[in-house]
Design a protein around this motif. Structure first.
Motif: not given
Length: 291
Positions: A120-137
């Protein structure tokens, strides 16, 4: 075609920064449910929330919501197992539903079961960055089996939530095992914007799901998009014989002026009727899904 089921997904974990109309308290959810029922919804999916929007997964809070909703209308009740907010005890996620089921006044009509695990990570295409890379459902198969076994024993219909084809194949196995009774009820859960773990909320993303629906089992399917405008896909869903699960819990609809849930439901019903579909009542759904 069959009448179209509309499920109102009224709050999820949405805050009010993008749409101020997200209901949190039991009274707010009940008022929203009544308005959504009038607009055409036959099923209410809700997350119990605190007055500040924090998630709550207690029997007491869910029971309060359900009683207040049922005092106002006949919409069918579909609570949540808790998603990542109650991940510490996966087996225990179902305990709340089983307690609610002991009292006819609070018994859920349908309970959702996600049939697999998802990043359940988030990806910001504008900045080309991931967040919440450790989030798993996490939904281990042994836990999923225990969920559907307990629901079967309680005579409650599971909604088989599928984020991708692998989830659907696992759901089909549960039907084949006799744990999920026919007619099965599938939610084809697509994702958009920062959420990239599911099929995209497009015609192609939907069709990729539909190709793998079980051909040997009686079933109904409904569609939603987490992070995307489901109304854009509503005509396709209606013409393909599916059902629809919109709401401001999944998407704020800022481009439509941040509407209330019932406005989104009303628009979905309009689109469905224009495509030749009548709208199912709660009693219709009881008969269709054999609740």
């Amino acid at each position: 075609m069959q009448k179209m089921i509309i499920e109102a997904r009224v709050n999820e974990y949405a805050m009010r920064d993008r749409n101020p109309h997200v209901p949190w308290t039991a009274d707010e959810i009940a008022e929203t449910a009544a308005r959504c029922r009038e607009a055409g919804a036959s099923i209410l999916h809700f997350h119990a929330r605190a007055p500040d929007g924090a998630p709550l997964h207690t029997v007491e809070e869910n029971a309060d919501v359900i009683r207040k909703v049922r005092a106002k209308c006949d919409i069918l009740i579909l609570p949540t197992l808790g998603f990542i907010a109650s991940d510490d005890d996966p087996h225990g996620r179902m305990d709340c539903m089983m307690e609610l089921a002991k009292d006819p006044a609070t018994r859920p009509d349908i309970v959702p079961v996600d049939t697999g695990t998802a990043n359940l990570e988030s990806y910001d295409a504008a900045t080309r960055t991931f967040s919440h890379t450790d989030r798993v459902y996490k939904n281990r198969t042994d836990v999923v089996i225990s969920y559907v076994e307990r629901l079967k024993a309680a005579h409650i219909k599971p909604k088989l939530v599928c984020w991708s084809v692998g989830f659907m194949r696992r759901a089909e196995a549960l039907i084949d095992m006799g744990l999920a009774a026919e007619p099965a009820y599938f939610l084809l859960n697509m994702t958009d914007a920062p959420f990239i773990t599911g099929h995209p909320g497009t015609v192609d993303g939907l069709e990729a799901h539909l190709r793998f629906l079980p051909s040997r089992a009686r079933h109904y399917w409904t569609a939603n998009i987490v992070g995307g405008n489901l109304l854009d896909l509503c005509d396709t869903v209606a013409r393909r014989g599916g059902n629809i699960a919109p709401g401001i819990g999944d998407f704020p609809y800022v481009e439509l002026g941040c509407p209330r849930n019932e406005e989104v439901i009303h628009r979905a019903a309009q689109i469905a009727r224009a495509a030749g579909r009548e709208i199912a009542s709660p009693q219709d759904v009881r008969e269709m899904l054999e609740l």
